[in-house]
Enzyme design. Structure first.
Site, PDB file in Angstrom:
ATOM      1  N   CYS A  13       2.677  -4.588  -9.142  1.00 42.75           N
ATOM      2  CA  CYS A  13       3.621  -5.608  -8.679  1.00 42.75           C
ATOM      3  C   CYS A  13       3.992  -6.550  -9.816  1.00 42.75           C
ATOM      4  CB  CYS A  13       3.035  -6.376  -7.506  1.00 42.75           C
ATOM      5  SG  CYS A  13       1.419  -7.146  -7.829  1.00 42.75           S
ATOM      6  N   THR A  14       3.018  -6.917 -10.646  1.00 36.17           N
ATOM      7  CA  THR A  14       3.278  -7.841 -11.747  1.00 36.17           C
ATOM      8  C   THR A  14       4.138  -7.183 -12.816  1.00 36.17           C
ATOM      9  OG1 THR A  14       1.193  -9.002 -11.317  1.00 36.17           O
ATOM     10  CG2 THR A  14       2.204  -9.323 -13.478  1.00 36.17           C
ATOM     11  N   ASN A  45       4.324 -10.190  -4.109  1.00 38.37           N
ATOM     12  CA  ASN A  45       3.567  -9.062  -4.659  1.00 38.37           C
ATOM     13  C   ASN A  45       3.290  -7.969  -3.630  1.00 38.37           C
ATOM     14  OD1 ASN A  45       1.761 -11.668  -4.281  1.00 38.37           O
ATOM     15  ND2 ASN A  45       0.506  -9.928  -3.624  1.00 38.37           N
ATOM     16  N   ARG A  88     -14.715 -11.359  -9.344  1.00 39.90           N
ATOM     17  CA  ARG A  88     -14.030 -11.058  -8.082  1.00 39.90           C
ATOM     18  C   ARG A  88     -14.970 -11.045  -6.882  1.00 39.90           C
ATOM     19  NH1 ARG A  88      -8.916  -6.960  -8.864  1.00 39.90           N
ATOM     20  NH2 ARG A  88      -8.256  -7.681 -10.926  1.00 39.90           N
ATOM     21  N   THR A 124      -6.283 -10.670  -3.045  1.00 35.25           N
ATOM     22  CA  THR A 124      -6.037  -9.371  -2.424  1.00 35.25           C
ATOM     23  C   THR A 124      -7.314  -8.855  -1.779  1.00 35.25           C
ATOM     24  OG1 THR A 124      -6.564  -8.153  -4.454  1.00 35.25           O
ATOM     25  CG2 THR A 124      -4.265  -8.822  -4.144  1.00 35.25           C
ATOM     26  N   ARG A 158      -2.224  -2.587   2.988  1.00 34.61           N
ATOM     27  CA  ARG A 158      -1.176  -3.596   2.914  1.00 34.61           C
ATOM     28  C   ARG A 158       0.160  -2.981   2.457  1.00 34.61           C
ATOM     29  NH1 ARG A 158      -1.281  -7.296   5.850  1.00 34.61           N
ATOM     30  NH2 ARG A 158       0.111  -8.526   4.532  1.00 34.61           N
TER      31      ARG A 158
END
Length: 481
Positions: free
Chosen positions: A289-290, A453, A334, A319, A138
């Site tokens: 990203c965060t 993100n 998850r 994700t 990605r």
């Protein structure tokens, strides 16, 4: 003539002016490596409607739309100057010209404002810097799009190759297809062809070699003419210095990780601590990203008010490391179906703040919930400040930070009362402050921070790569400090 006719005529006139701006913007970009901005938003390769919509953003500054009739003279003035590689914000030029009382002409004012990019002061374009992508997921594909978009005159960053594991028949065709079309970010802006015989993808004239390998030690980059390259590892497989150092082979000079680094690997958030990097540092991380979303506004609040402590709760899109349907996963939650559940999980963003902001003494805690959307997340930053303030004061301050400060490429600001997550797909900022959601009571402030993100983070990665490569061009007029 009716009012409606007047409005339509005005629109057609502005369309015509915007059309006349496109070749000027394109020529500056291709021939001189000059990126024309409008309040930190690039106008390169933008459509007529996009240029007009970007001008409407100026309502954030003065409460009224900035017209193309106001910015066109500054753009025309730029074309007459002997400019070197740079980024020039014609929105800021127009705004500062209005407040200048010396009676200068547009041409004289513009020449003075961008003097650092002309004559003996200008940067001379070099041969460019080779870039290699290790992995093509990605983030890898979005970084590839950005590198291709920013190739400009060819004197900046050059995407030379990508390293991937072999995927069987028509592997390169399938990877090119993933670059060409994206379910979230849309079509690639340009043309892509595949040369299977030479294992090459050609995107907007950029020849990208596809190298198949299962381990860094299998690749001889010099065999492909790659030299002094920056390698961007977007696999996340290696996160410490020892593992990432395996990439440092002939042809590779620096390694940039698109995940939080471990141990003594510097975690860099562009706009906040990128200038702390030592020139000889070969291994670095762009954090998460965060982390990129919360650190710039956290720094802004610390600089103005002081921060005693804080907590960040991220509501994060799912994700690829989660399962489509319930299945085994090494992490307890998850493994449950990502598109069907909200999933409580951990985030390392709060602890990563210390690496990016070592002078911040406040304790920052954090947690995260994955939710069933494919992109765009929101971080809720709850801060106890060192002094009391008001909602109006914080809003005015953060609006100004997003427009005129050195953090204006990282922080965006939105007042739309009906904005939702999908509105921020494709945002190039690391963080977007939602003005309507801001809460302030005494010494407590709660900031709601949207962030793409995927794409916003990829833009931050590119900024770091530009910085370490030496092709991070200066911006004019210079932002207020």
């Amino acid at each position: 003539m009716t009012v409606n006719d007047d409005s339509f005529t005005n629109w057609k006139n502005r369309e015509e002016i915007a059309e006349s701006m496109i070749p000027l913007i394109g020529k500056l970009h291709r021939e001189r490596d000059v990126t024309v901005l409008l309040h930190s938003r690039s106008l390169v390769n933008k459509s007529v409607v996009s240029i007009l919509k970007t001008h409407r953003f100026a309502r954030q500054i003065a409460g009224e739309e900035l017209s193309v009739t106001e910015t066109l003279p500054f753009l025309q003035a730029l074309t007459a100057l002997d400019l070197g590689p740079s980024q020039i914000d014609i929105g800021m030029l127009a705004a500062t010209y209005k407040s200048d009382d010396r009676g200068l002409s547009v041409e004289a004012f513009t020449a003075e404002a961008v003097a650092g990019a002309t004559g003996a002061n200008k940067i001379e374009g070099g041969e460019g810097r080779d870039v290699v992508l290790y992995g093509f997921g990605r983030i890898g594909r979005l970084v590839a799009r950005l590198l291709i978009e920013k190739s400009g005159s060819g004197n900046g960053l050059r995407l030379r190759a990508m390293v991937v594991r072999g995927g069987g028949d028509q592997d390169i065709v399938k990877r090119a297809s993933l670059l060409r079309r994206d379910s979230i970010h849309g079509q690639f802006q340009g043309t892509i062809t595949v040369d299977e015989a030479n294992s090459t993808i050609i995107a907007n004239g950029n020849e990208i070699k596809v190298i198949y390998a299962n381990d860094p030690s299998e690749v001889d980059y010099t065999a492909y003419g790659i030299k002094n390259a920056i390698l961007i590892d977007n696999t996340g497989k290696w996160r410490d210095r020892e593992g990432l150092s395996t990439h440092l082979r002939p042809g590779i000079d620096k390694v940039v990780l698109t995940a939080p680094g471990k141990g003594d690997v510097p975690n860099i958030v562009h706009g906040v601590n990128h200038d702390t990097l030592k020139p000889d540092e070969q291994i670095l991380s762009c954090a998460s990203c965060t982390t990129n979303a919360i650190v710039p506004p956290l720094k802004a609040m610390e600089d103005k008010y002081g921060v005693l402590r804080g907590h960040v709760e991220t509501v994060h899109s799912f994700t690829n490391d989660q399962n489509l349907l319930d299945n085994y996963h090494k992490s307890e939650r998850r493994g449950r179906s990502a598109p069907l559940n909200m999933v409580i999980t951990e985030t390392g963003a709060a602890s990563a703040v210390a690496k990016a902001l070592p002078d911040l003494k406040a304790r920052i805690t954090g947690s995260s919930i994955r939710v069933p959307v494919p992109d765009v997340s929101i971080a809720i930053l709850n801060l106890q400040l060192a002094r009391e303030t008001s909602r109006e004061e914080v809003l005015d301050y953060l609006r100004d930070v997003s427009l005129t400060s050195p953090l204006r490429r990282q922080i965006d600001f939105i007042t739309a009362p009906d904005a939702v997550s999908s509105d921020f797909i494709g945002s190039r900022h690391a963080s977007i402050i939602d003005a309507g959601a801001l809460k302030v009571e005494g010494d407590n402030a709660i900031l709601y921070l949207w962030y793409d993100n995927e794409f916003g983070y990829s833009c931050q990665v590119i900024r770091v790569v530009q910085h370490v490569s030496g092709v991070e061009y200066p911006t004019f007029p210079a932002p207020a400090v």
